[in-house]
Design a protein around this motif. Structure first.
Motif, PDB file in Angstrom:
ATOM      1  N   LEU A 108      -4.825 -11.884  49.581  1.00  0.00           N
ATOM      2  CA  LEU A 108      -4.483 -11.229  48.353  1.00  0.00           C
ATOM      3  C   LEU A 108      -4.864 -11.717  47.272  1.00  0.00           C
ATOM      4  CD1 LEU A 108      -1.076 -10.029  49.733  1.00  0.00           C
ATOM      5  CD2 LEU A 108      -2.905  -8.310  48.754  1.00  0.00           C
ATOM      6  N   LEU A 109      -4.725 -13.151  47.013  1.00  0.00           N
ATOM      7  CA  LEU A 109      -5.075 -13.919  45.867  1.00  0.00           C
ATOM      8  C   LEU A 109      -6.715 -14.095  45.666  1.00  0.00           C
ATOM      9  CD1 LEU A 109      -2.365 -16.695  45.905  1.00  0.00           C
ATOM     10  CD2 LEU A 109      -2.428 -14.735  44.551  1.00  0.00           C
ATOM     11  N   GLN A 110      -7.325 -14.323  47.077  1.00  0.00           N
ATOM     12  CA  GLN A 110      -8.532 -14.498  46.962  1.00  0.00           C
ATOM     13  C   GLN A 110      -9.442 -13.333  46.296  1.00  0.00           C
ATOM     14  OE1 GLN A 110      -9.776 -17.642  47.302  1.00  0.00           O
ATOM     15  NE2 GLN A 110     -10.845 -17.535  49.212  1.00  0.00           N
ATOM     16  N   HIS A 111      -8.910 -12.091  46.848  1.00  0.00           N
ATOM     17  CA  HIS A 111      -9.744 -10.850  46.516  1.00  0.00           C
ATOM     18  C   HIS A 111      -9.088 -10.080  45.380  1.00  0.00           C
ATOM     19  CE1 HIS A 111     -12.222 -11.293  49.869  1.00  0.00           C
ATOM     20  NE2 HIS A 111     -11.259 -11.673  50.805  1.00  0.00           N
ATOM     21  N   ASP A 149     -10.256  -6.719  49.773  1.00  0.00           N
ATOM     22  CA  ASP A 149     -10.367  -6.062  48.620  1.00  0.00           C
ATOM     23  C   ASP A 149      -9.494  -6.302  47.638  1.00  0.00           C
ATOM     24  OD1 ASP A 149     -11.438  -4.200  47.055  1.00  0.00           O
ATOM     25  OD2 ASP A 149     -11.591  -2.592  48.664  1.00  0.00           O
ATOM     26  N   ASP A 150      -9.552  -5.967  46.331  1.00  0.00           N
ATOM     27  CA  ASP A 150      -8.869  -5.833  45.145  1.00  0.00           C
ATOM     28  C   ASP A 150      -7.459  -4.967  45.586  1.00  0.00           C
ATOM     29  OD1 ASP A 150      -7.242  -6.304  43.076  1.00  0.00           O
ATOM     30  OD2 ASP A 150      -9.109  -6.269  41.654  1.00  0.00           O
ATOM     31  N   ILE A 151      -6.149  -5.540  45.859  1.00  0.00           N
ATOM     32  CA  ILE A 151      -5.080  -4.777  45.938  1.00  0.00           C
ATOM     33  C   ILE A 151      -4.744  -3.868  44.766  1.00  0.00           C
ATOM     34  CG2 ILE A 151      -3.380  -6.287  45.120  1.00  0.00           C
ATOM     35  CD1 ILE A 151      -3.178  -4.379  48.483  1.00  0.00           C
ATOM     36  N   GLU A 152      -5.263  -4.236  43.880  1.00  0.00           N
ATOM     37  CA  GLU A 152      -5.087  -3.143  42.450  1.00  0.00           C
ATOM     38  C   GLU A 152      -5.566  -1.914  42.855  1.00  0.00           C
ATOM     39  OE1 GLU A 152      -5.344  -3.244  37.656  1.00  0.00           O
ATOM     40  OE2 GLU A 152      -6.235  -4.984  38.870  1.00  0.00           O
TER      41      GLU A 152
END
Length: 282
Positions: free
Chosen positions: A18-21, A110-113
């Motif tokens: 999660l942090l990586q992406h 992927d970007d969790i946002e």
């Protein structure tokens, strides 16, 4: 997410992914549910691994649910923490009005946002859904032969969703008293044995066909195989934002046993507990 000593390696990999992406990892806030007697050790593990992580650990009381759990087809599904997702809305602060619940056996690529900003369109839950599901697999003959129980699914679209990846409108969950609604179905299960799986069927009885559907890319699930043998599975076609090893086979166990599936090598780069022996062998 839940925090469990048996799944800590998976949780760490999920958090790392999660942090990586994430475009803005400093915007991520983690709420972990754990059993009280492991809390200090787990806190130390997370703090030492991710010193700048914005997180809080909440004690989950297993007595809330222990007497309500019925034996299912796999022991891991019967653990109290597997039911903690039902109580999230009652545990997180009132200031939290939306959460993404994630299982510990997944990685996000992927970007969790993007998932966070999904338009819920007034629904309580958002998740990838799979319609035209065969609900006869999820419920027993006792359920299907009871005219009162069967009525619950009348008029509903037979849509399955995996509860390991859900966006939840916490305000609506609280106001709709959905914790109590899930508990009511668990009580019926205790009395009549109406399903085989753990915490999923009550969600289907309440929400099937009535969630906000999100793109399937957000839960490429089933990579752990079935609930009995955990055989290898291949990826479904199409774009992927989240890989989920639901099922019996967990990537860290298969990698350690030197019998990994091809998809397990997609999890390996996020494994923070990888032994030096593994690296030397490779």
């Amino acid at each position: 997410m839940t925090l469990d000593t048996n799944y800590l390696r998976g949780t760490m990999a999920a958090v790392f992914s999660l942090l990586q992406h994430s475009t803005c990892p400093e915007n991520l806030s983690f709420h972990f549910l754990s059993l009280a007697h492991f809390e200090n050790d787990l806190f130390s593990s997370i703090k030492s691994t991710f010193p700048y992580l914005n997180f809080k650990i909440y004690q989950f009381d297993p007595n809330l649910v222990r007497s309500k759990i019925s034996k299912s087809i796999r022991e891991a599904l019967d653990q109290p923490l597997n039911y903690a997702r039902i109580y999230l809305a009652d545990i997180v602060p009132l200031s939290v009005d939306r959460i993404i619940y994630l299982d510990s056996d997944l990685v996000v690529v992927d970007d969790i946002e993007k998932l966070w900003h999904v338009d819920m369109e007034g629904k309580v839950v958002a998740a990838p859904e799979y319609c035209h599901a065969n609900f006869t697999h999820y419920f027993t003959k006792t359920f299907w032969s009871d005219p009162v129980l069967v009525k619950v699914l009348e008029g509903k679209r037979p849509c399955y969703f995996n509860t390991g990846v859900m966006v939840v409108d916490v305000d609506k969950w609280r106001k709709g008293l959905y914790t109590q609604k899930v508990e009511e179905w668990m009580t019926v299960q205790k009395q009549k044995r109406i399903y085989h799986l753990g915490s999923l069927p009550p969600f289907l009885l309440i929400f099937a066909g009535d969630i906000k559907a999100v793109n399937h890319r957000w839960n490429q699930h089933g990579l752990g195989g079935d609930n009995f043998e955990g055989r290898c599975r291949t990826l479904h076609p199409g774009p992927i934002s989240l890989l989920h090893w639901s099922g019996k086979g967990k990537p860290w166990l298969r990698l350690d046993s030197r019998k990994p599936c091809i998809v397990d090598h997609l999890w390996a780069p996020y494994d923070l507990y990888r032994s030096s022996k593994h690296s030397l062998d490779e």
